[in-house]
Design a protein around this motif. Structure first.
Motif, mmCIF file in Angstrom:
data_model
loop_
_atom_site.group_PDB
_atom_site.id
_atom_site.type_symbol
_atom_site.label_atom_id
_atom_site.label_comp_id
_atom_site.label_asym_id
_atom_site.label_seq_id
_atom_site.Cartn_x
_atom_site.Cartn_y
_atom_site.Cartn_z
ATOM 1 N N ILE A 31 -3.016 1.977 -2.999
ATOM 2 C CA ILE A 31 -4.528 2.239 -3.198
ATOM 3 C C ILE A 31 -5.055 1.486 -4.575
ATOM 4 N N TRP A 32 -4.298 1.733 -5.375
ATOM 5 C CA TRP A 32 -4.602 1.153 -6.937
ATOM 6 C C TRP A 32 -4.530 -0.250 -6.721
ATOM 7 N N PHE A 33 -3.692 -0.886 -6.286
ATOM 8 C CA PHE A 33 -3.566 -2.361 -6.230
ATOM 9 C C PHE A 33 -4.524 -2.991 -5.177
ATOM 10 N N GLY A 34 -4.786 -2.235 -3.909
ATOM 11 C CA GLY A 34 -5.627 -2.636 -3.187
ATOM 12 C C GLY A 34 -6.896 -2.706 -3.859
ATOM 13 N N ILE A 35 -7.529 -1.689 -4.488
ATOM 14 C CA ILE A 35 -8.979 -1.851 -5.256
ATOM 15 C C ILE A 35 -8.810 -2.807 -6.354
#
Length: 288
Positions: free
Chosen positions: A121-125
């Motif tokens: 989720i962090w790298f996607g955002i």
């Protein structure tokens, strides 16, 4: 050897029970942090053997990240490298007498899988923004949103089950053989467990990298799909208009540049007889 399904608390830190797996995890974290600080605190432009070995490890990690996912390794190097080193050291800790690896306990593997889920989720955002990350769940259409959410949950659960099952089974087999056949017989199995720990650490880190990179790429593709279609439509319209303008320019150039065909009058040229004149003058000279 205790069951991996049940964890006995050694003591309580407030309301939190502290088990042997947590103590081993803290020791591994302290060893990794101290080792990283000790080996990287004196880096020079001309590397010695220690620094050359570290640079070789980092370059090997970058090559693996680039060849596996095709992305630039800089944003993912720290997380993937730390994840691989921790799981590798945790798996190899079973070779120490009286130490059970933390990865043979459910809570450690569940925490690692949850960490990968949060990092996706962090790298996607971070890569495509909140809008691009949320639009990746609607690929290829809105009907796939529940299935894509279920996929993100099940692949994290599969990583947890894979790591837990492989490490726990290896520890169980070595413990059973050691209790039945003595201390020297399980040595080949311990060597096999060493190889299994290395392979499992590599697979877990690579799967985490693949899931992160695929999430970022899907978010970019879904985020850029609509602008690309609009730009292609406008480009095609401009090309059609440009072709029409070029055809009009060719017609006008053909009409203006080509001169009209007009007949030119023919003027007769006078006939001059120089040869008889020369003969007459010659006869006059002879008579004289």
């Amino acid at each position: 050897m205790n069951s991996p399904l049940t964890s006995e608390a050694l003591f309580h830190l407030g309301p939190v029970p502290i088990t042997a797996a947590i103590i081993t995890t803290w020791v591994i974290m302290a060893v990794l942090v101290a080792g990283a600080w000790g080996m990287t605190r004196r880096l020079t432009l001309i590397p010695d053997r220690r620094q050359a070995a570290l640079e070789l490890l980092v370059s090997t990690l970058d090559v693996q990240i680039r060849e596996t996912s095709g992305v630039e390794p800089t944003p993912y190097r720290s997380f993937i490298g730390t994840l691989f080193l921790f799981i590798l050291v945790a798996n190899l800790s079973s070779l120490l007498p009286g130490v059970e690896p933390p990865t043979a306990q459910m809570e450690t593997d569940a925490a690692l899988a949850l960490l990968v889920f949060v990092s996706i989720i962090w790298f996607g955002i971070r890569g495509v923004g909140v809008k691009g990350y949320l639009k990746s769940f609607a690929a290829p259409n809105v009907v796939m949103i529940p299935l894509n959410i279920l996929e993100s949950l099940t692949r994290t659960f599969s990583m947890f089950v894979r790591l837990f099952g492989n490490v726990m089974s290896g520890v169980f087999v070595i413990g059973i053989v050691a209790s039945l056949a003595g201390l020297l017989v399980p040595i080949p199995l311990m060597a096999l467990d060493l190889l299994t720990g290395l392979v499992q650490a590599y697979i877990f880190a690579i799967l985490a990298l693949v899931f992160i990179a695929s999430t970022v790429e899907e978010g970019r593709a879904s985020f850029n799909s609509e602008p690309d279609s609009d730009s292609r439509t406008s480009t095609n319209a401009r090309d059609r208009d440009g072709d029409g303008d070029r055809e009009k320019d060719k017609d006008s150039a053909h009409q203006t540049d080509v001169p009209p065909l007009t007949p030119q009058p023919l003027t007769p040229q006078p006939l001059t007889s120089q040869q008889p004149t020369s003969r007459t003058s010659t006869s006059q000279q002879e008579n004289s």
